[in-house]
Design an enzyme around this catalytic site. Structure first.
Site, PDB file in Angstrom:
ATOM      1  CB  CYS A 127      -0.973  -0.013   1.188  1.00 16.09           C
ATOM      2  SG  CYS A 127      -1.936  -1.533   1.341  1.00 16.09           S
ATOM      3  CG  ASP A 184      -5.811  -0.977  -5.687  1.00 16.57           C
ATOM      4  OD1 ASP A 184      -6.473  -0.058  -5.178  1.00 16.57           O
ATOM      5  OD2 ASP A 184      -4.689  -1.330  -5.283  1.00 16.57           O
ATOM      6  CG  HIS A 215      -5.512  -1.087  -1.910  1.00 22.58           C
ATOM      7  ND1 HIS A 215      -4.429  -0.693  -2.664  1.00 22.58           N
ATOM      8  CD2 HIS A 215      -5.231  -0.731  -0.635  1.00 22.58           C
ATOM      9  CE1 HIS A 215      -3.540  -0.114  -1.881  1.00 22.58           C
ATOM     10  NE2 HIS A 215      -3.994  -0.122  -0.645  1.00 22.58           N
TER      11      HIS A 215
END
Length: 244
Positions: A127, A184, A215
């Site tokens: 991330c 995502d 994600h």
């Protein structure tokens, strides 16, 4: 972290404090009981170091790697940090400074070289950490970089004078393995293709997209987005890439 299967090595895991570029940095350190084959710095996701990353460090170390995972919000007092939820942390990203964040990652790499006597150090991030893994790939400090759904362009709400664009860091990058989910929203397809174009000039690099994944599908099995089979495939690729 069940998708990352455990390796054959016995492991030691500890919490340490690194000497960072502007103060102490809390970190997880893990190593196999034998001689490590290489070092890996892990940049956690927005929620920082927590038992999930102690387990990740342990599992990576069981495959022969010395591992150090520094807390990304190390500048926040530990007691206050424990009260920060994900939205609050997201709001703090715009105040981060690349020089200090990358300096903490380099301090983690230096610790592995000194404490574990490794010659090569890679970085892997998830991330926000994946975004910083892309930036770290161009510093010259790391031998390989893995970005799992890292932001290719700094999101609008995070932009500031002290956060550079990840794409701008890749001219002299080490080999990069970048992993994305096809649905995502943090990494739209145009950004993924821009990264693919940028990495075309970086030998040994690869961009892999899992079409149905959202994600955060790899590193946390408790997330609704987790996809066990895709995650297992990603970890297989990551271990091969880090060992090359």
């Amino acid at each position: 972290m069940a998708a990352l299967i455990e390796g054959p090595d016995e492991v030691e895991v500890e919490r340490i404090v690194l000497s960072g570029p502007a103060g102490p940095v809390d970190a997880v350190h893990a190593r196999p009981l034998g001689m490590p084959i290489a070092g890996v710095v892990v940049h956690p996701d927005i929620l920082g170091i927590r038992p999930l990353f102690d387990d990740l460090a342990r599992r990576l170390a069981s495959h022969g790697f010395a591992v150090c995972a520094p807390e990304p919000f190390w500048a926040v007092d530990a007691a206050a940090r424990a009260e920060l939820d994900a939205p609050t942390r997201l709001g703090l990203v715009a105040d981060l400074r690349d020089a200090l964040q990358l300096g903490a990652l380099e301090a983690a790499a230096d610790h592995l070289v000194v404490a574990d006597d490794v010659q090569r150090v890679a970085i892997i991030g998830f991330c926000m950490g994946g975004m910083y893994a892309l930036k770290a790939a161009g510093t010259g400090r790391f031998d390989r970089a893995v970005s799992c759904y890292g932001m290719v362009r700094v999101p609008e709400g995070w932009r500031g004078d002290d956060l550079a664009e990840p794409l701008d860091a890749l001219a002299d990058a080490c080999p990069v393995l970048a992993v994305f989910g096809g649905i995502d929203p943090w990494t739209p397809s145009a950004d993924v293709e821009a990264l693919r174009d940028a990495l075309a000039a970086v030998p040994g690099s690869e961009v892999v997209v899992y079409p149905e994944a959202d994600h955060g599908f790899v590193h946390d099995p408790d997330r609704p987005a987790h996809r066990a089979e895709d995650a297992a495939d990603v970890w297989s690729r990551v271990l091969a890439f880090l060992s090359a």
